[in-house]
Design an enzyme around this catalytic site. Sequence first.
Site, mmCIF file in Angstrom:
data_model
loop_
_atom_site.group_PDB
_atom_site.id
_atom_site.type_symbol
_atom_site.label_atom_id
_atom_site.label_comp_id
_atom_site.label_asym_id
_atom_site.label_seq_id
_atom_site.Cartn_x
_atom_site.Cartn_y
_atom_site.Cartn_z
ATOM 1 N N GLN A 122 0.864 -1.187 0.000
ATOM 2 C CA GLN A 122 0.000 0.000 0.000
ATOM 3 C C GLN A 122 0.899 1.234 0.000
ATOM 4 O O GLN A 122 1.490 1.569 1.021
ATOM 5 C CB GLN A 122 -0.872 -0.033 1.256
ATOM 6 N N GLY A 123 1.002 1.895 -1.141
ATOM 7 C CA GLY A 123 1.902 3.035 -1.282
ATOM 8 C C GLY A 123 1.187 4.358 -1.065
ATOM 9 O O GLY A 123 0.863 5.069 -2.029
ATOM 10 N N SER A 176 4.315 -1.630 3.840
ATOM 11 C CA SER A 176 4.335 -2.979 4.441
ATOM 12 C C SER A 176 4.418 -4.035 3.348
ATOM 13 O O SER A 176 3.723 -3.945 2.330
ATOM 14 C CB SER A 176 3.059 -3.222 5.254
ATOM 15 N N GLU A 220 -3.499 9.269 17.900
ATOM 16 C CA GLU A 220 -3.872 10.678 18.108
ATOM 17 C C GLU A 220 -4.809 11.145 16.986
ATOM 18 O O GLU A 220 -5.803 11.841 17.234
ATOM 19 C CB GLU A 220 -2.621 11.576 18.131
ATOM 20 N N GLU A 240 -9.234 -1.213 6.196
ATOM 21 C CA GLU A 240 -7.967 -1.206 6.934
ATOM 22 C C GLU A 240 -8.239 -1.103 8.432
ATOM 23 O O GLU A 240 -7.575 -1.737 9.244
ATOM 24 C CB GLU A 240 -7.097 -0.038 6.464
#
Length: 400
Positions: free
Chosen positions: A136-137, A171, A380, A254
């Site tokens: 996943q770029g 990844s 966050e 995701e």
Amino acid sequence: MSAPSDPAPNSSDYVSDVAAFRQDFRQYLRRLDCADAWRSAAFPSAEEGLAHDATVMARLHADNWIRYGWPEVVGGLGGTEIHRAVLYEELGQAMLPIPAQAWTLEVMAPATLKFAPHLAGEYLPNYLNGSEWWGQGFSEPDSGSDLASLRTRATEDGDGFVVNGQKIWTSQGGTAKRLCVLVRTGTPESRHRGLSMLLIDTDAPGLTVRPIALASGRRELAEVFFDDVRVPANRLVGEVGGGWAVTMFLMQYERGMYGYAALNKVLMELGRLRQYMVDRAVGQAARERFARVYVDVITAQARAATTVRKLAAGEAVGPESSIDKLLCSEAERAVNDLILDVARDHMMVNAAGAEAAELDTARAEWWYSRAATIMGGTAEVQRGIIADHILGLPKERRAS
Ligand SMILES: Cc1cc2nc3c(=O)[nH]c(=O)nc-3n(C[C@H](O)[C@H](O)[C@H](O)COP(=O)(O)OP(=O)(O)OC[C@H]3O[C@@H](n4cnc5c(N)ncnc54)[C@H](O)[C@@H]3O)c2cc1C
């Protein structure tokens, strides 16, 4: 692994009867000849782990089980996200690690299916059978949380695009065959309105993948450089300028499906820890902490199950998936901290042979869990989304 011995019937019964799917898959795993080897597999490198997991995908595919939950166009046998969730649950119950390719498959396949069915039909069958996987770029050195600021540029040129720029933290990028790359096709100031998604082969001329070794020493991530990489127009996922819509759709998976699978993995790890604690008769304090962490994991799982059901019903999940992401990632960290604290003496042993690979894998898991609250959007940022879009809290005053 040996030839298929106990394949799931290629039948529509499992599509309508998830309970039967679960029961028969559970039986299959009990009888599976390679289950013990799979359960205890440990490797000194991320690359060897992925190569092993590709054989697991191939076996589950040859025996049909992993094909449930996916449509026929990608070589699936029908069913929904619920079938996939059940598969992850049963692997966890059987103490069998979910193959690593399933993580990236859950992130990228649903968006490819929705926004580029022609690409899904061509390539996802190979993803499902373990012969390829993707990276996943999205993130760039200066664009992580603020993804809409990314600068990797795709210029339309003839029948396609020319891509220049850099991605980072991809990844499985070191071994991926293709990348889902979010690129800027609009003006530099166009923010999320000027983005598009492309599926790019990693062996395309001009593309360089440089693996990144993590603190564990494992090359689990990569940076990717694009130097005049030509990409055919048919590799567009969605519309030109529609990359943000693809990204938002993808994020639901995701944060939701990936999170659900991750929880089943940590439940498996808790199962192993439980056995360790029983064998060593550990004290009351550790048992109480185990119980608290277990409740946190189950709570996150119950929450994520709601999301899985919504996704299966074709409902948009939107900002609510940030709750899943937050609970799942914090539970994952807590489990790994518990494992390290309870089994510290064992984890720190300087072992040799098979035990060395096993301990190295366990330590790498702990290191990787440090990133749970960073990858896929930091904790966050998830809290910010929940505050702004779900709770409607007043905007935070930022220092000027
Ligand atoms: C193990 C791992 C795997 C990853 N895999 C991939 C992958 O496959 N593909 C991919 O594209 N990316 C991947 N990433 C990258 C990941 O998505 C980014 O690291 C993440 O989004 C944070 O971006 P950043 O690292 O640029 O940090 P920054 O965005 O620079 O954030 C730095 C700090 O500032 C805080 N911060 C930033 N903005 C806000 C805000 N608005 N409110 C409050 N706090 C804020 C963050 O919480 C963080 O603590 C991976 C990362 C890790 C660690």
